[in-house]
Design an enzyme around this catalytic site. Structure first.
Site, PDB file in Angstrom:
ATOM      1  N   ARG A   1      38.255  40.062  33.452  1.00 19.72           N
ATOM      2  CA  ARG A   1      36.961  40.575  33.931  1.00 19.72           C
ATOM      3  C   ARG A   1      36.194  41.292  32.810  1.00 19.72           C
ATOM      4  O   ARG A   1      36.771  42.023  32.010  1.00 19.72           O
ATOM      5  CB  ARG A   1      37.183  41.550  35.087  1.00 19.72           C
ATOM      6  CG  ARG A   1      35.869  42.197  35.530  1.00 19.72           C
ATOM      7  CD  ARG A   1      35.919  42.738  36.894  1.00 19.72           C
ATOM      8  NE  ARG A   1      36.797  43.886  37.029  1.00 19.72           N
ATOM      9  CZ  ARG A   1      36.893  44.581  38.157  1.00 19.72           C
ATOM     10  NH1 ARG A   1      36.185  44.243  39.201  1.00 19.72           N
ATOM     11  NH2 ARG A   1      37.711  45.605  38.217  1.00 19.72           N
TER      12      ARG A   1
ATOM     13  N   ARG B   1      36.571  46.998  31.313  1.00 24.44           N
ATOM     14  CA  ARG B   1      36.830  48.339  31.831  1.00 24.44           C
ATOM     15  C   ARG B   1      38.224  48.780  31.401  1.00 24.44           C
ATOM     16  O   ARG B   1      39.148  47.984  31.410  1.00 24.44           O
ATOM     17  CB  ARG B   1      36.743  48.322  33.363  1.00 24.44           C
ATOM     18  CG  ARG B   1      35.325  48.423  33.863  1.00 24.44           C
ATOM     19  CD  ARG B   1      35.185  48.076  35.313  1.00 24.44           C
ATOM     20  NE  ARG B   1      36.190  48.650  36.189  1.00 24.44           N
ATOM     21  CZ  ARG B   1      36.176  48.523  37.530  1.00 24.44           C
ATOM     22  NH1 ARG B   1      35.204  47.869  38.113  1.00 24.44           N
ATOM     23  NH2 ARG B   1      37.120  49.056  38.265  1.00 24.44           N
TER      24      ARG B   1
ATOM     25  N   LYS C   1      35.579  42.498  45.379  1.00 26.99           N
ATOM     26  CA  LYS C   1      34.718  43.326  46.238  1.00 26.99           C
ATOM     27  C   LYS C   1      33.309  43.448  45.661  1.00 26.99           C
ATOM     28  O   LYS C   1      32.325  43.301  46.390  1.00 26.99           O
ATOM     29  CB  LYS C   1      35.319  44.735  46.424  1.00 26.99           C
ATOM     30  CG  LYS C   1      36.662  44.749  47.120  1.00 26.99           C
ATOM     31  CD  LYS C   1      37.104  46.171  47.467  1.00 26.99           C
ATOM     32  CE  LYS C   1      37.362  47.053  46.264  1.00 26.99           C
ATOM     33  NZ  LYS C   1      38.548  46.678  45.474  1.00 26.99           N
TER      34      LYS C   1
ATOM     35  N   ARG D   1      47.052  50.473  39.503  1.00 28.82           N
ATOM     36  CA  ARG D   1      46.051  50.417  40.574  1.00 28.82           C
ATOM     37  C   ARG D   1      46.583  49.644  41.782  1.00 28.82           C
ATOM     38  O   ARG D   1      46.299  49.983  42.920  1.00 28.82           O
ATOM     39  CB  ARG D   1      44.756  49.764  40.066  1.00 28.82           C
ATOM     40  CG  ARG D   1      44.075  50.600  38.998  1.00 28.82           C
ATOM     41  CD  ARG D   1      42.898  49.863  38.414  1.00 28.82           C
ATOM     42  NE  ARG D   1      41.752  49.882  39.293  1.00 28.82           N
ATOM     43  CZ  ARG D   1      40.799  48.958  39.320  1.00 28.82           C
ATOM     44  NH1 ARG D   1      40.854  47.922  38.541  1.00 28.82           N
ATOM     45  NH2 ARG D   1      39.789  49.093  40.137  1.00 28.82           N
TER      46      ARG D   1
ATOM     47  N   ARG E   1      39.407  54.652  50.629  1.00 25.52           N
ATOM     48  CA  ARG E   1      40.581  54.172  49.902  1.00 25.52           C
ATOM     49  C   ARG E   1      41.872  54.760  50.465  1.00 25.52           C
ATOM     50  O   ARG E   1      42.948  54.436  49.979  1.00 25.52           O
ATOM     51  CB  ARG E   1      40.522  54.618  48.434  1.00 25.52           C
ATOM     52  CG  ARG E   1      39.566  53.877  47.527  1.00 25.52           C
ATOM     53  CD  ARG E   1      40.140  52.591  47.044  1.00 25.52           C
ATOM     54  NE  ARG E   1      40.085  52.241  45.650  1.00 25.52           N
ATOM     55  CZ  ARG E   1      39.045  51.798  44.952  1.00 25.52           C
ATOM     56  NH1 ARG E   1      37.872  51.733  45.478  1.00 25.52           N
ATOM     57  NH2 ARG E   1      39.182  51.417  43.712  1.00 25.52           N
TER      58      ARG E   1
END
Ligand code: AMP
Length: 216
Positions: free
Chosen positions: A127, A160, A13, A171, A88
């Site tokens: 990431r 992160r 995203k 998540r 969300r």
């Protein structure tokens, strides 16, 4: 162009949001980036949000809705916008739909990025994010020119906390239980544009642009 970008964590995203907001020259509102900034600055909102974000849970609706209300007040809605990571859950979607209806600026499209679960986990664990400007990289798919240094601003890259394997699983669960019902919600509204989010960022981007070509 008034757009939402939704999809599971690590569907890309943030990357697509960057490409779309430059192509259409529209403001980008990322609730995740706003929350991380508040956490880094240790504001009262940041301190409340921190345990939720770090554990991969949703921050309570009233806090996020207030953030979005102030983001909407600070942008020129005539220019359009792209919201990434918001809404969300159905309560947030209903609230946003109503706020935009009152402002006379309904959504043009809701882009849903779809990616297999295995791929999502691989993307998450590799990431890296710039500690200063939030630009994202991937150790294998999109590495920076110098290891662990942001190409854009020269700051250190970090992983992160919510990209660590256990949190990634949590998540994904949150996404399935709370966010996936939005697929039905927006398809009933006729705004949903499901996009295959697999492959390189520019391939995905081309699919999104193609899906949006009839909007103004
Ligand atoms: P993101 O960068 O969009 O993946 O968001 C990172 C984290 O911020 C999420 O896992 C949540 O903890 C929090 N967050 C971001 N957007 C929302 C939202 N719309 N509602 C609740 N929590 C959010």
């Amino acid at each position: 162009m008034r757009l939402l970008l939704i999809g599971p964590p690590n569907a890309g995203k943030g990357t697509q949001a960057g490409l779309l907001t430059s192509k259409y020259d529209i403001p980008h509102v990322s609730t995740g980036n706003i929350l991380r900034d508040q956490i880094a600055r240790e504001t009262p909102l940041g301190l409340t949000a921190k345990p939720y974000v770090e554990n991969g849970k949703l921050v309570p609706d009233e806090l996020v809705m207030a953030l979005v209300a102030s983001a909407l007040d600070s942008i020129d809605l005539d220019r359009g916008f792209l919201f990434d990571g918001y809404p969300r859950n159905v309560a947030q979607a209903e609230n946003l739909t109503e706020v935009l209806r009152l402002k006379g600026k309904p959504l043009d499209a809701v882009v849903l990025l779809q990616v297999d679960e295995d791929q999502l986990v691989k993307r998450a664990t590799g990431r890296r994010v710039c500690s200063k400007c939030s630009k994202t990289y991937h150790v294998s798919f999109n590495p920076p020119q110098t290891e662990n240094v942001c190409d854009a601003c020269g700051s250190d890259l970090i992983q992160r906390k919510d990209d660590q394997p256990e949190t990634v699983k949590s998540r994904l669960e949150v996404y399935k239980n709370q966010t996936e019902p939005l697929v039905e919600y927006f398809s009933q509204q006729g705004t949903l544009k499901p996009i295959d989010g697999s492959g390189a960022p520019d391939e995905v981007f081309n699919r999104v642009v193609e899906a949006l070509k009839d909007i103004r």
